[in-house]
Structure formats: structure tokens, C-alpha cells
Design a protein around this motif. Structure first.
Motif, PDB file in Angstrom:
ATOM      1  N   LYS A 135     -15.731  26.497   0.605  1.00 62.10           N
ATOM      2  CA  LYS A 135     -14.914  27.503  -0.070  1.00 62.10           C
ATOM      3  C   LYS A 135     -14.820  27.226  -1.574  1.00 62.10           C
ATOM      4  O   LYS A 135     -14.750  28.160  -2.386  1.00 62.10           O
ATOM      5  N   ALA A 136     -14.820  25.967  -1.958  1.00 63.13           N
ATOM      6  CA  ALA A 136     -14.862  25.640  -3.377  1.00 63.13           C
ATOM      7  C   ALA A 136     -16.169  26.135  -3.995  1.00 63.13           C
ATOM      8  O   ALA A 136     -16.190  26.681  -5.108  1.00 63.13           O
ATOM      9  N   ALA A 137     -17.256  25.953  -3.267  1.00 61.88           N
ATOM     10  CA  ALA A 137     -18.550  26.447  -3.744  1.00 61.88           C
ATOM     11  C   ALA A 137     -18.544  27.964  -3.852  1.00 61.88           C
ATOM     12  O   ALA A 137     -19.075  28.535  -4.819  1.00 61.88           O
ATOM     13  N   LEU A 138     -17.931  28.646  -2.892  1.00 63.94           N
ATOM     14  CA  LEU A 138     -17.849  30.107  -2.934  1.00 63.94           C
ATOM     15  C   LEU A 138     -17.065  30.570  -4.164  1.00 63.94           C
ATOM     16  O   LEU A 138     -17.444  31.541  -4.826  1.00 63.94           O
ATOM     17  N   THR A 139     -15.982  29.874  -4.483  1.00 66.78           N
ATOM     18  CA  THR A 139     -15.167  30.248  -5.636  1.00 66.78           C
ATOM     19  C   THR A 139     -15.932  30.067  -6.941  1.00 66.78           C
ATOM     20  O   THR A 139     -15.899  30.943  -7.824  1.00 66.78           O
ATOM     21  N   THR A 140     -16.644  28.945  -7.077  1.00 66.57           N
ATOM     22  CA  THR A 140     -17.429  28.706  -8.291  1.00 66.57           C
ATOM     23  C   THR A 140     -18.569  29.704  -8.411  1.00 66.57           C
ATOM     24  O   THR A 140     -18.839  30.249  -9.502  1.00 66.57           O
ATOM     25  N   TYR A 141     -19.233  29.974  -7.289  1.00 65.54           N
ATOM     26  CA  TYR A 141     -20.292  30.984  -7.283  1.00 65.54           C
ATOM     27  C   TYR A 141     -19.741  32.339  -7.712  1.00 65.54           C
ATOM     28  O   TYR A 141     -20.365  33.067  -8.497  1.00 65.54           O
ATOM     29  N   SER A 142     -18.555  32.694  -7.240  1.00 64.28           N
ATOM     30  CA  SER A 142     -17.949  33.985  -7.564  1.00 64.28           C
ATOM     31  C   SER A 142     -17.691  34.107  -9.061  1.00 64.28           C
ATOM     32  O   SER A 142     -17.906  35.176  -9.653  1.00 64.28           O
ATOM     33  N   LYS A 143     -17.226  33.037  -9.673  1.00 67.03           N
ATOM     34  CA  LYS A 143     -16.971  33.074 -11.111  1.00 67.03           C
ATOM     35  C   LYS A 143     -18.272  33.275 -11.874  1.00 67.03           C
ATOM     36  O   LYS A 143     -18.332  34.085 -12.826  1.00 67.03           O
ATOM     37  N   ALA A 144     -19.315  32.564 -11.483  1.00 71.03           N
ATOM     38  CA  ALA A 144     -20.602  32.742 -12.143  1.00 71.03           C
ATOM     39  C   ALA A 144     -21.120  34.165 -11.971  1.00 71.03           C
ATOM     40  O   ALA A 144     -21.630  34.780 -12.919  1.00 71.03           O
ATOM     41  N   LEU A 145     -20.973  34.692 -10.763  1.00 67.10           N
ATOM     42  CA  LEU A 145     -21.430  36.055 -10.488  1.00 67.10           C
ATOM     43  C   LEU A 145     -20.672  37.062 -11.336  1.00 67.10           C
ATOM     44  O   LEU A 145     -21.254  38.023 -11.855  1.00 67.10           O
ATOM     45  N   SER A 146     -19.371  36.845 -11.505  1.00 70.37           N
ATOM     46  CA  SER A 146     -18.561  37.787 -12.286  1.00 70.37           C
ATOM     47  C   SER A 146     -19.049  37.850 -13.731  1.00 70.37           C
ATOM     48  O   SER A 146     -19.053  38.920 -14.348  1.00 70.37           O
ATOM     49  N   LYS A 147     -19.443  36.734 -14.280  1.00 72.67           N
ATOM     50  CA  LYS A 147     -19.936  36.712 -15.659  1.00 72.67           C
ATOM     51  C   LYS A 147     -21.250  37.484 -15.787  1.00 72.67           C
ATOM     52  O   LYS A 147     -21.528  38.105 -16.816  1.00 72.67           O
ATOM     53  N   GLU A 148     -22.049  37.449 -14.721  1.00 75.86           N
ATOM     54  CA  GLU A 148     -23.352  38.112 -14.770  1.00 75.86           C
ATOM     55  C   GLU A 148     -23.259  39.618 -14.576  1.00 75.86           C
ATOM     56  O   GLU A 148     -23.911  40.386 -15.292  1.00 75.86           O
ATOM     57  N   VAL A 149     -22.448  40.048 -13.608  1.00 74.34           N
ATOM     58  CA  VAL A 149     -22.467  41.470 -13.253  1.00 74.34           C
ATOM     59  C   VAL A 149     -21.327  42.275 -13.858  1.00 74.34           C
ATOM     60  O   VAL A 149     -21.350  43.508 -13.814  1.00 74.34           O
ATOM     61  N   GLY A 150     -20.332  41.617 -14.450  1.00 79.33           N
ATOM     62  CA  GLY A 150     -19.255  42.342 -15.099  1.00 79.33           C
ATOM     63  C   GLY A 150     -19.745  43.312 -16.167  1.00 79.33           C
ATOM     64  O   GLY A 150     -19.309  44.472 -16.194  1.00 79.33           O
ATOM     65  N   PRO A 151     -20.643  42.886 -17.053  1.00 87.88           N
ATOM     66  CA  PRO A 151     -21.150  43.816 -18.065  1.00 87.88           C
ATOM     67  C   PRO A 151     -21.897  45.013 -17.488  1.00 87.88           C
ATOM     68  O   PRO A 151     -22.129  45.998 -18.187  1.00 87.88           O
ATOM     69  N   LYS A 152     -22.267  44.941 -16.205  1.00 84.35           N
ATOM     70  CA  LYS A 152     -22.969  46.042 -15.548  1.00 84.35           C
ATOM     71  C   LYS A 152     -22.019  46.941 -14.767  1.00 84.35           C
ATOM     72  O   LYS A 152     -22.463  47.815 -14.010  1.00 84.35           O
ATOM     73  N   GLY A 153     -20.721  46.717 -14.919  1.00 83.38           N
ATOM     74  CA  GLY A 153     -19.739  47.592 -14.290  1.00 83.38           C
ATOM     75  C   GLY A 153     -19.273  47.157 -12.918  1.00 83.38           C
ATOM     76  O   GLY A 153     -18.540  47.902 -12.253  1.00 83.38           O
ATOM     77  N   VAL A 154     -19.665  45.966 -12.469  1.00 86.67           N
ATOM     78  CA  VAL A 154     -19.281  45.484 -11.140  1.00 86.67           C
ATOM     79  C   VAL A 154     -18.222  44.394 -11.283  1.00 86.67           C
ATOM     80  O   VAL A 154     -18.456  43.372 -11.937  1.00 86.67           O
ATOM     81  N   ARG A 155     -17.059  44.625 -10.689  1.00 90.43           N
ATOM     82  CA  ARG A 155     -15.979  43.642 -10.736  1.00 90.43           C
ATOM     83  C   ARG A 155     -16.080  42.697  -9.552  1.00 90.43           C
ATOM     84  O   ARG A 155     -16.341  43.116  -8.422  1.00 90.43           O
TER      85      ARG A 155
END
Length: 262
Positions: free
Chosen positions: A158-178
Motif C-alpha cells: 500500500k505504501a508503494a501504491l501511494t507513492t506510485y499514485s503521487k508520481a502518476l498524478s504529476k504525469e497525468v494532471g496536466p492532461k486533465g486527469v485527476r
């Protein structure tokens, strides 16, 4: 339906929720159905009393299962607007780190991390191409408060999932995906009861003693009780809604005050 849930809040939205056959997943499916969404969910076996949601039989701990579900979502729904990863749990034995075999570690990662990674990889591109979408990953407060005797591998996944989620948010946020994370404390679901029974069996004690042991390991719950699945589903729905349109890359804890620090 709670009085604060507008019956058309998610009308026209296509929502995919993993592990929707019971527990928090089931409550989340119902919450989105109550608000007018078209809902698809998946589990290894279809529950007899599931109504209103499109169901896909799939084992999401395998790459093939993720492909089956993603293809069904594209074919039946025409795409996904909201993706909610609820699947998770702990099947490893008690006894601390020495009791965990290679197979236990792999099973916990395949249950708690990889299904989200695989489905995101398959379904986020269509969100990004459209310029909108919401993804919610359900993690756990155990990423910060692991129970060393019983859930070390689960907490690490679950710690890995949380860190992965933060990285993903940085990548796809500029594309309109929260992308956001919900981290529950103890939710009293069927899976929680199974953990209690498993700990009781491994220790030779009673279920009541096992429940008390979990509460003591958590340091107690100031609110005085575990969360209900419907309460976690409400937080998930809020983060998926337009009411949370500026919330992105965040981790929301819902634990009754269990984590003792800010």
C-alpha cells in the motif's frame, strides 16, 4: 441514499470500480449507482444479489484479468470517466517478517499494487486523450502505521501504491486527469473479519482477543469504532465529483483519528 447525495450527480458518467462484490467496493458501487452513474465492476465470482451494475468476472491479480476488464469497459461503456481501485487486502499469515515467504510477498503485491498499475496503464490513455477523468486509489493508513506481526507485506504494498499514485498524478494532471488516494483505517468489512479469524487461528486465541490485539496495535481509534464501508464510499464519490475539481495528487485519510500525529 444519504440526503447529501444528489440523484443525478454522476448522471452520464461511466464508472469502473474494482472489487465491487462486497465490502467497501460494494458500497462504492451502490453510491455511484444512487447518483445516476453507469457502473461496471469486477470480481472473481459474481454475487447473486448484485443489481444495477455491469459485472465482469475477472481475476485482477493477473495481467490477463486486467485486460479482460479493460476491454469490457471499452466495449460496453465506450470508455471510463471515473476509475476507482478498491481491490486489496491481506492474505499473509501472522508471525512477523520471518513468516513471510517469497510467495506471500508476491501475492500481496499482486493483490494490492499491480491491479491498479495494470488497469491505469490500459485505461488512462483514453482519459488523457479526452482531457478529463478521475482516478481514486484506495490504499491504507498502514503505509504509515504497519502492523508488524500480521501485515508487513500488505503495508509495504500500500505504501508503494501511494507513492506510485503521487508520481502518476504529476504525469497525468496536466492532461486533465485527476489522481487521488483514499487511505482508510480499519473498516469493518468481510475482509476485516477474515483477518480477525486468521489471527485468532494463528495465535490460538479468540476472535475477540484478535480484534482487541488489532485495536492495541493501531493505538486505538479515538472515534471509538472502525469506519463503515458506506463512509469510505462517500469520500471516494466526493473525490470523483466536480465538487473536488481542484483536488489532485492528495491522500485523504479516513481512520477515526487512528494516526496519532499530523
Amino acid at each position: 441514499m444519504p440526503p447529501y447525495s444528489h440523484p443525478a450527480e454522476f448522471e452520464g458518467r461511466r464508472v469502473l470500480i474494482t472489487a465491487g462484490s462486497k465490502g467497501t467496493g460494494r458500497a462504492t458501487v451502490q453510491r455511484f449507482l444512487d447518483a445516476g452513474a453507469r457502473v461496471m465492476t469486477a470480481a472473481r465470482r459474481r454475487p447473486e444479489d448484485l443489481t444495477g451494475a455491469d459485472f465482469v468476472e475477472a481475476d485482477l491479480t493477473s495481467p490477463d484479468g486486467a485486460h479482460v476488464l479493460a476491454e469490457a469497459a471499452m466495449e460496453r461503456l465506450g470508455g471510463v470517466d471515473v476509475l476507482v481501485h478498491v481491490l486489496g487486502g491481506s492474505r499473509a499469515p501472522g508471525g512477523g517478517f520471518a513468516a513471510l515467504t517469497e510467495e506471500h510477498w508476491r501475492a500481496e503485491l499482486d493483490l494490492n499494487l499491480m491491479p491498479a498499475v495494470r488497469l491505469d496503464r490500459l485505461l488512462l490513455p483514453q482519459m488523457a486523450a479526452r482531457g478529463s477523468g478521475a482516478v481514486i486509489h484506495v490504499a491504507s493508513i498502514q503505509r504509515r502505521l504497519p502492523l508488524h506481526d500480521s501485515t508487513t507485506a500488505y503495508a509495504a504494498a500500500k505504501a508503494a501504491l501511494t507513492t506510485y499514485s503521487k508520481a502518476l498524478s504529476k504525469e497525468v494532471g496536466p492532461k486533465g486527469v485527476r489522481v487521488n488516494v483514499v487511505s482508510p483505517g480499519w473498516i469493518y468489512t468481510e475482509a476485516a473479519d477474515a483477518l480477525v479469524q486468521r489471527l485468532a487461528a494463528s495465535s490460538g486465541g479468540t476472535p475477540d482477543a484478535a480484534r482487541q490485539g488489532i485495536l492495541e496495535a493501531l493505538g486505538g481509534i479515538p472515534l471509538g469504532r472502525p469506519a463503515r464501508p458506506e463512509e469510505v464510499a462517500e469520500l471516494i464519490a466526493f473525490l470523483a465529483s466536480d465538487r473536488a475539481s481542484a483536488i489532485h495528487g492528495a491522500d485523504y485519510v479516513i481512520d477515526g483519528g487512528t494516526i496519532p500525529t499530523v
